[in-house]
Design a protein around this motif. Structure first.
Motif, short mmCIF file in Angstrom:
data_model
loop_
_atom_site.label_atom_id
_atom_site.label_comp_id
_atom_site.label_asym_id
_atom_site.label_seq_id
_atom_site.Cartn_x
_atom_site.Cartn_y
_atom_site.Cartn_z
N CYS A 15 0.85 -1.19 0.00
CA CYS A 15 0.00 0.00 0.00
C CYS A 15 0.88 1.24 0.00
CB CYS A 15 -0.90 -0.01 1.23
SG CYS A 15 -1.92 1.46 1.39
N LEU A 17 -0.45 4.26 0.47
CA LEU A 17 -1.14 5.29 1.24
C LEU A 17 -0.72 5.32 2.71
CD1 LEU A 17 -4.79 4.97 -0.13
CD2 LEU A 17 -3.01 6.58 -0.82
N CYS A 18 -0.05 4.27 3.16
CA CYS A 18 0.35 4.22 4.56
C CYS A 18 1.76 3.61 4.66
CB CYS A 18 -0.64 3.43 5.41
SG CYS A 18 -0.71 1.68 5.00
N THR A 20 2.47 0.95 6.68
CA THR A 20 2.36 -0.29 7.45
C THR A 20 2.92 -1.50 6.71
OG1 THR A 20 0.14 -0.70 6.57
CG2 THR A 20 0.31 0.52 8.66
N HIS A 28 -7.78 -3.66 2.16
CA HIS A 28 -6.87 -2.78 2.87
C HIS A 28 -6.99 -1.35 2.36
CE1 HIS A 28 -3.47 -1.17 4.98
NE2 HIS A 28 -3.13 -0.59 3.84
N CYS A 33 -6.96 0.64 5.63
CA CYS A 33 -5.76 1.46 5.60
C CYS A 33 -5.94 2.66 6.55
CB CYS A 33 -5.52 1.96 4.17
SG CYS A 33 -4.09 3.04 4.04
ZN LIG Z 1 -2.44 1.39 3.64
#
Ligand SMILES: [Zn+2]
Length: 129
Positions: A15, A17-18, A20, A28, A33
């Motif tokens: 991902c 967008l984050c 993690t 997610h 997310c």
């Molecule tokens: Zn994410």
């Protein structure tokens, strides 16, 4: 989508967008997310990620009693997707402010297509973003 069509993918796509290091799945990206959760909270929707996607959506619908929940959901999710794509294709970091501006613009357009009482409701969402 590529995995479903049996394309060979060497690495897991994380991902963007984050931070993690979660695999980028629809669940997610759109629901669990951290970035998306913050976006949903801005429009008054909280998803319990322990529930199935359908169950979580039903619970979200209980909190927003608008006949246009689907349109509001679609606009919010579409703009999460656009933040992701803006990073993938243009290397522009996703920000909540960018998501808010995109979502406000799209909700304003939706406000022109609905009856006055719903338009007022949509305006209140836009004003609270
Ligand atoms: Zn994410």
């Amino acid at each position: 989508m590529l995995k479903r069509r049996h394309y060979h993918i060497d690495d897991i796509e994380y991902c963007v967008l984050c931070t993690t290091q979660e695999e980028e799945t629809i669940d997610h990206l759109i629901f669990s997310c951290q970035f998306s959760q913050h976006c949903w909270a801005k429009i008054g929707i909280s998803y319990n990620t322990n529930n199935s996607r359908i169950e979580a959506t039903i619970r979200a619908k209980e909190k927003i009693s608008s006949s246009h929940l689907f349109e509001i959901f679609t606009i919010a999710a579409w703009n999460i997707w656009k933040e992701r794509n803006n990073y993938i294709f243009n290397l522009i970091n996703p920000t909540h402010n960018s998501w808010i501006e995109r979502t406000k613009a799209d909700l304003n357009w939706l406000g022109y297509r609905v009856p006055t009482d719903l338009s007022d409701y949509i305006t209140s969402i836009v004003n609270n973003l």
